[in-house]
Design a protein around this motif. Structure first.
Motif, PDB file in Angstrom:
ATOM      1  N   VAL A 227       0.841  -1.194   0.000  1.00 52.85           N
ATOM      2  CA  VAL A 227       0.000   0.000   0.000  1.00 52.85           C
ATOM      3  C   VAL A 227       0.878   1.247   0.000  1.00 52.85           C
ATOM      4  O   VAL A 227       0.601   2.222  -0.717  1.00 52.85           O
ATOM      5  CB  VAL A 227      -0.954  -0.007   1.211  1.00 52.85           C
ATOM      6  N   SER A 228       1.948   1.236   0.784  1.00 49.39           N
ATOM      7  CA  SER A 228       2.856   2.381   0.833  1.00 49.39           C
ATOM      8  C   SER A 228       3.497   2.628  -0.522  1.00 49.39           C
ATOM      9  O   SER A 228       3.685   3.784  -0.938  1.00 49.39           O
ATOM     10  CB  SER A 228       3.941   2.147   1.890  1.00 49.39           C
ATOM     11  N   ALA A 229       3.816   1.555  -1.239  1.00 46.13           N
ATOM     12  CA  ALA A 229       4.431   1.696  -2.557  1.00 46.13           C
ATOM     13  C   ALA A 229       3.472   2.348  -3.541  1.00 46.13           C
ATOM     14  O   ALA A 229       3.875   3.155  -4.385  1.00 46.13           O
ATOM     15  CB  ALA A 229       4.875   0.329  -3.073  1.00 46.13           C
ATOM     16  N   VAL A 230       2.194   2.016  -3.446  1.00 44.44           N
ATOM     17  CA  VAL A 230       1.202   2.615  -4.332  1.00 44.44           C
ATOM     18  C   VAL A 230       0.983   4.081  -3.969  1.00 44.44           C
ATOM     19  O   VAL A 230       0.909   4.953  -4.843  1.00 44.44           O
ATOM     20  CB  VAL A 230      -0.133   1.836  -4.256  1.00 44.44           C
ATOM     21  N   CYS A 231       0.894   4.364  -2.685  1.00 42.99           N
ATOM     22  CA  CYS A 231       0.620   5.739  -2.237  1.00 42.99           C
ATOM     23  C   CYS A 231       1.830   6.651  -2.324  1.00 42.99           C
ATOM     24  O   CYS A 231       1.688   7.886  -2.374  1.00 42.99           O
ATOM     25  CB  CYS A 231       0.112   5.713  -0.790  1.00 42.99           C
ATOM     26  N   GLN A 232       3.034   6.061  -2.285  1.00 38.30           N
ATOM     27  CA  GLN A 232       4.278   6.811  -2.320  1.00 38.30           C
ATOM     28  C   GLN A 232       4.298   7.884  -1.226  1.00 38.30           C
ATOM     29  O   GLN A 232       4.023   7.592  -0.074  1.00 38.30           O
ATOM     30  CB  GLN A 232       4.488   7.387  -3.723  1.00 38.30           C
ATOM     31  N   ASP A 233       4.575   9.139  -1.585  1.00 44.70           N
ATOM     32  CA  ASP A 233       4.731  10.175  -0.557  1.00 44.70           C
ATOM     33  C   ASP A 233       3.399  10.692  -0.018  1.00 44.70           C
ATOM     34  O   ASP A 233       3.373  11.430   0.979  1.00 44.70           O
ATOM     35  CB  ASP A 233       5.527  11.366  -1.120  1.00 44.70           C
ATOM     36  N   LEU A 234       2.294  10.317  -0.678  1.00 36.75           N
ATOM     37  CA  LEU A 234       0.990  10.808  -0.229  1.00 36.75           C
ATOM     38  C   LEU A 234       0.648  10.312   1.176  1.00 36.75           C
ATOM     39  O   LEU A 234       0.091  11.045   1.985  1.00 36.75           O
ATOM     40  CB  LEU A 234      -0.104  10.359  -1.201  1.00 36.75           C
ATOM     41  N   VAL A 235       0.965   9.046   1.423  1.00 32.81           N
ATOM     42  CA  VAL A 235       0.696   8.454   2.730  1.00 32.81           C
ATOM     43  C   VAL A 235       1.957   7.704   3.159  1.00 32.81           C
ATOM     44  O   VAL A 235       2.207   6.597   2.675  1.00 32.81           O
ATOM     45  CB  VAL A 235      -0.505   7.491   2.704  1.00 32.81           C
ATOM     46  N   PRO A 236       2.765   8.267   4.039  1.00 30.78           N
ATOM     47  CA  PRO A 236       3.996   7.592   4.478  1.00 30.78           C
ATOM     48  C   PRO A 236       3.684   6.231   5.110  1.00 30.78           C
ATOM     49  O   PRO A 236       2.578   5.997   5.612  1.00 30.78           O
ATOM     50  CB  PRO A 236       4.570   8.570   5.504  1.00 30.78           C
ATOM     51  N   ARG A 237       4.687   5.364   5.118  1.00 32.47           N
ATOM     52  CA  ARG A 237       4.465   4.009   5.610  1.00 32.47           C
ATOM     53  C   ARG A 237       3.982   3.993   7.058  1.00 32.47           C
ATOM     54  O   ARG A 237       3.111   3.200   7.411  1.00 32.47           O
ATOM     55  CB  ARG A 237       5.751   3.167   5.503  1.00 32.47           C
ATOM     56  N   ASP A 238       4.527   4.850   7.912  1.00 29.28           N
ATOM     57  CA  ASP A 238       4.098   4.840   9.306  1.00 29.28           C
ATOM     58  C   ASP A 238       2.634   5.252   9.440  1.00 29.28           C
ATOM     59  O   ASP A 238       1.915   4.764  10.317  1.00 29.28           O
ATOM     60  CB  ASP A 238       4.996   5.729  10.166  1.00 29.28           C
ATOM     61  N   ARG A 239       2.180   6.154   8.541  1.00 28.98           N
ATOM     62  CA  ARG A 239       0.770   6.543   8.551  1.00 28.98           C
ATOM     63  C   ARG A 239      -0.113   5.396   8.046  1.00 28.98           C
ATOM     64  O   ARG A 239      -1.196   5.159   8.581  1.00 28.98           O
ATOM     65  CB  ARG A 239       0.565   7.779   7.676  1.00 28.98           C
ATOM     66  N   VAL A 240       0.352   4.713   7.012  1.00 30.03           N
ATOM     67  CA  VAL A 240      -0.379   3.543   6.504  1.00 30.03           C
ATOM     68  C   VAL A 240      -0.531   2.507   7.613  1.00 30.03           C
ATOM     69  O   VAL A 240      -1.613   1.948   7.826  1.00 30.03           O
ATOM     70  CB  VAL A 240       0.333   2.922   5.281  1.00 30.03           C
ATOM     71  N   ALA A 241       0.567   2.261   8.336  1.00 29.79           N
ATOM     72  CA  ALA A 241       0.527   1.284   9.427  1.00 29.79           C
ATOM     73  C   ALA A 241      -0.437   1.713  10.518  1.00 29.79           C
ATOM     74  O   ALA A 241      -1.190   0.893  11.070  1.00 29.79           O
ATOM     75  CB  ALA A 241       1.930   1.085   9.994  1.00 29.79           C
ATOM     76  N   TRP A 242      -0.453   3.002  10.829  1.00 32.13           N
ATOM     77  CA  TRP A 242      -1.369   3.511  11.861  1.00 32.13           C
ATOM     78  C   TRP A 242      -2.826   3.349  11.433  1.00 32.13           C
ATOM     79  O   TRP A 242      -3.675   2.932  12.232  1.00 32.13           O
ATOM     80  CB  TRP A 242      -1.055   4.974  12.138  1.00 32.13           C
ATOM     81  N   LEU A 243      -3.104   3.681  10.171  1.00 26.53           N
ATOM     82  CA  LEU A 243      -4.468   3.538   9.664  1.00 26.53           C
ATOM     83  C   LEU A 243      -4.902   2.078   9.667  1.00 26.53           C
ATOM     84  O   LEU A 243      -6.059   1.758   9.964  1.00 26.53           O
ATOM     85  CB  LEU A 243      -4.565   4.114   8.243  1.00 26.53           C
ATOM     86  N   TRP A 244      -3.975   1.181   9.333  1.00 28.46           N
ATOM     87  CA  TRP A 244      -4.316  -0.238   9.356  1.00 28.46           C
ATOM     88  C   TRP A 244      -4.604  -0.712  10.782  1.00 28.46           C
ATOM     89  O   TRP A 244      -5.591  -1.418  11.015  1.00 28.46           O
ATOM     90  CB  TRP A 244      -3.205  -1.082   8.741  1.00 28.46           C
ATOM     91  N   ASP A 245      -3.762  -0.329  11.727  1.00 31.00           N
ATOM     92  CA  ASP A 245      -3.985  -0.743  13.123  1.00 31.00           C
ATOM     93  C   ASP A 245      -5.348  -0.255  13.621  1.00 31.00           C
ATOM     94  O   ASP A 245      -6.062  -0.992  14.317  1.00 31.00           O
ATOM     95  CB  ASP A 245      -2.876  -0.187  14.026  1.00 31.00           C
ATOM     96  N   LYS A 246      -5.704   0.950  13.247  1.00 31.12           N
ATOM     97  CA  LYS A 246      -6.983   1.504  13.680  1.00 31.12           C
ATOM     98  C   LYS A 246      -8.145   0.723  13.057  1.00 31.12           C
ATOM     99  O   LYS A 246      -9.125   0.393  13.730  1.00 31.12           O
ATOM    100  CB  LYS A 246      -7.066   2.980  13.304  1.00 31.12           C
ATOM    101  N   ALA A 247      -8.029   0.407  11.762  1.00 28.82           N
ATOM    102  CA  ALA A 247      -9.074  -0.363  11.075  1.00 28.82           C
ATOM    103  C   ALA A 247      -9.206  -1.755  11.680  1.00 28.82           C
ATOM    104  O   ALA A 247     -10.313  -2.253  11.898  1.00 28.82           O
ATOM    105  CB  ALA A 247      -8.769  -0.449   9.584  1.00 28.82           C
ATOM    106  N   TRP A 248      -8.072  -2.370  11.982  1.00 30.59           N
ATOM    107  CA  TRP A 248      -8.077  -3.716  12.551  1.00 30.59           C
ATOM    108  C   TRP A 248      -8.702  -3.714  13.943  1.00 30.59           C
ATOM    109  O   TRP A 248      -9.545  -4.570  14.264  1.00 30.59           O
ATOM    110  CB  TRP A 248      -6.650  -4.248  12.601  1.00 30.59           C
ATOM    111  N   ASN A 249      -8.315  -2.775  14.777  1.00 31.27           N
ATOM    112  CA  ASN A 249      -8.834  -2.718  16.140  1.00 31.27           C
ATOM    113  C   ASN A 249     -10.324  -2.370  16.171  1.00 31.27           C
ATOM    114  O   ASN A 249     -11.055  -2.852  17.043  1.00 31.27           O
ATOM    115  CB  ASN A 249      -8.048  -1.705  16.965  1.00 31.27           C
ATOM    116  N   THR A 250     -10.766  -1.554  15.215  1.00 29.24           N
ATOM    117  CA  THR A 250     -12.194  -1.225  15.146  1.00 29.24           C
ATOM    118  C   THR A 250     -13.023  -2.435  14.763  1.00 29.24           C
ATOM    119  O   THR A 250     -14.157  -2.603  15.222  1.00 29.24           O
ATOM    120  CB  THR A 250     -12.429  -0.098  14.108  1.00 29.24           C
ATOM    121  N   SER A 251     -12.443  -3.322  13.952  1.00 25.56           N
ATOM    122  CA  SER A 251     -13.181  -4.481  13.451  1.00 25.56           C
ATOM    123  C   SER A 251     -13.178  -5.642  14.426  1.00 25.56           C
ATOM    124  O   SER A 251     -14.043  -6.512  14.352  1.00 25.56           O
ATOM    125  CB  SER A 251     -12.583  -4.929  12.101  1.00 25.56           C
ATOM    126  N   CYS A 252     -12.197  -5.679  15.323  1.00 25.29           N
ATOM    127  CA  CYS A 252     -12.078  -6.829  16.230  1.00 25.29           C
ATOM    128  C   CYS A 252     -13.100  -6.766  17.359  1.00 25.29           C
ATOM    129  O   CYS A 252     -13.514  -5.697  17.760  1.00 25.29           O
ATOM    130  CB  CYS A 252     -10.674  -6.877  16.809  1.00 25.29           C
TER     131      CYS A 252
END
Length: 237
Positions: free
Chosen positions: A212-237
């Motif tokens: 996902v970070s490779a597709v987004c490049q500088d628009l969404v840094p990897r640490d932000r992608v990881a944060w968004l994923w953690d939030k999505a995962w925790n909301t769904s659990c």
């Protein structure tokens, strides 16, 4: 003009609606009536119930607020102020009268036993968080609709909920950057084309975040992608 499968006029238009705080009338307190009431309450409706006999669950759930029991005998004035009515009794003649009253008052009506006589049907549905898939056969065979839904349950597993929440969060983050809409749409298509559900199912989260970070490049840094994923995962659990 399309006609329905029974040749009785226009086929039904598929539509998702919000029932939050809408008033729904259910006539019938058996197993079918209970299923209708449970689902309506789940989606935030305010339910009025008319039934000669109530299941134990309905007796307990009738709190006078979200579920109001009106008594054993149906009368047409029970439809006053109602948005949607369910005719779910074992009396076919009564069900037909309810449907006729609903038509006269321009109230949507679901007929549990004879769907083609009503003005709306409740499809067999599958829900994975924000994803809802509905299957209907225009009343010809609810059993077939349930069978199709069961097949879809195998294809669309629980990984679809965090997947969609993750994509939604990415989409909102990218849209806030005021880029050209056409460029954003191409980016969203590329993200949707990644095998994210497969990676989620297999627990390959780091690989997913990298892609996902490779597709987004500088628009969404990897640490932000990881944060968004953690939030999505925790909301769904």
């Amino acid at each position: 003009m399309r006609v329905d499968a029974l040749g009785n006029g226009p086929s039904m238009y598929p539509l998702f609606v919000s029932l939050k705080d809408r008033v729904c009338l259910v006539v019938g307190g058996g197993a079918v009536g209970e299923r209708k009431v449970r689902k309506l309450l789940e989606y935030g409706a305010r339910v009025r119930l008319v039934a000669k006999d109530l299941t134990p669950w309905l007796q307990h759930a009738a709190d006078g607020e979200t579920l109001l029991y009106l008594g054993p005998d149906y009368a047409e004035d029970h439809m006053e102020g109602v948005d949607l009515v369910f005719a779910a009794t074992s009396d076919e003649i009564l069900n037909e009268h309810i449907a006729e009253h609903a038509r006269n008052r321009r109230v949507w009506c679901n007929m549990a036993s004879s769907p083609h006589l009503g003005t709306c049907v409740v499809p067999a549905s599958l829900r994975r968080g924000p994803l809802t898939i509905a299957v209907a056969t225009e009343g010809l065979s609810p059993a077939v609709a349930r069978r199709v839904r069961q097949r879809l349950e195998e294809q669309f597993g629980p990984e679809w909920e965090p997947y969609l929440r993750f994509l939604g969060a990415l989409r909102r983050h990218i849209q806030k950057q005021s880029r050209d809409s056409a460029i954003n749409q191409e980016l969203f298509r590329r993200l949707a084309g990644l095998p994210l559900t497969e990676w989620i199912r297999r627990g390959r989260f780091s690989e997913m975040i990298d892609a996902v970070s490779a597709v987004c490049q500088d628009l969404v840094p990897r640490d932000r992608v990881a944060w968004l994923w953690d939030k999505a995962w925790n909301t769904s659990c």
